[in-house]
Design a protein around this motif. Structure first.
Motif, PDB file in Angstrom:
ATOM      1  N   THR A  34      -0.309  -8.169  10.170  1.00 60.81           N
ATOM      2  CA  THR A  34       0.537  -7.040   9.789  1.00 60.81           C
ATOM      3  C   THR A  34       1.935  -7.188  10.378  1.00 60.81           C
ATOM      4  N   VAL A  35       2.004  -7.544  11.654  1.00 62.92           N
ATOM      5  CA  VAL A  35       3.301  -7.748  12.302  1.00 62.92           C
ATOM      6  C   VAL A  35       4.056  -8.901  11.629  1.00 62.92           C
ATOM      7  N   THR A  36       3.346  -9.943  11.287  1.00 65.39           N
ATOM      8  CA  THR A  36       3.974 -11.078  10.605  1.00 65.39           C
ATOM      9  C   THR A  36       4.587 -10.625   9.284  1.00 65.39           C
ATOM     10  N   ARG A  37       3.852  -9.804   8.528  1.00 64.23           N
ATOM     11  CA  ARG A  37       4.391  -9.295   7.258  1.00 64.23           C
ATOM     12  C   ARG A  37       5.592  -8.387   7.497  1.00 64.23           C
ATOM     13  N   LEU A  38       5.508  -7.528   8.502  1.00 63.58           N
ATOM     14  CA  LEU A  38       6.613  -6.612   8.800  1.00 63.58           C
ATOM     15  C   LEU A  38       7.888  -7.361   9.171  1.00 63.58           C
ATOM     16  N   LEU A  39       7.729  -8.461   9.881  1.00 60.88           N
ATOM     17  CA  LEU A  39       8.885  -9.235  10.330  1.00 60.88           C
ATOM     18  C   LEU A  39       9.296 -10.324   9.335  1.00 60.88           C
ATOM     19  N   HIS A  40       8.612 -10.358   8.197  1.00 61.36           N
ATOM     20  CA  HIS A  40       8.910 -11.337   7.133  1.00 61.36           C
ATOM     21  C   HIS A  40       8.854 -12.766   7.652  1.00 61.36           C
ATOM     22  N   ARG A  41       7.892 -13.039   8.500  1.00 62.07           N
ATOM     23  CA  ARG A  41       7.702 -14.407   9.001  1.00 62.07           C
ATOM     24  C   ARG A  41       6.858 -15.192   8.011  1.00 62.07           C
ATOM     25  N   ASN A  42       6.946 -16.491   8.112  1.00 63.01           N
ATOM     26  CA  ASN A  42       6.129 -17.393   7.303  1.00 63.01           C
ATOM     27  C   ASN A  42       6.258 -17.139   5.807  1.00 63.01           C
ATOM     28  N   THR A  43       7.414 -16.693   5.395  1.00 63.30           N
ATOM     29  CA  THR A  43       7.589 -16.513   3.960  1.00 63.30           C
ATOM     30  C   THR A  43       7.826 -17.882   3.332  1.00 63.30           C
TER      31      THR A  43
END
Length: 78
Positions: A37-46
């Motif tokens: 969830t945090v990864t999605r919120l921070l737009h990481r690994n896009t």
């Protein structure tokens, strides 16, 4: 019109807050879900997806043409 945009933006922001708050609340003990969830919120690994082109030069020229056309359309509309 501007006021309506502000209202819609506020509603979208509140919906996102509720969505992520619920995910966090429901998965307090699930570290995997929380980290994802945090990864999605921070737009990481896009994953970056570029159109295919025979070379970098052709790709760059296609991007340039695209934006030049957009500017031309905007100018014509004004």
């Amino acid at each position: 019109m501007t006021e309506k945009c502000k209202v819609v933006s506020s509603l979208i922001k509140k919906a996102k807050e509720n969505y992520y708050s619920n995910i966090i609340q429901e998965n307090k003990g699930n570290q995997k879900v929380l980290f994802n969830t945090v990864t999605r919120l921070l737009h990481r690994n896009t994953e970056k997806r570029y159109p295919t082109a025979p070379s970098s030069e052709v790709l760059a020229n296609r991007f340039a043409d695209f934006f030049c056309q957009k500017i031309e359309v905007i100018r014509n509309d004004l």
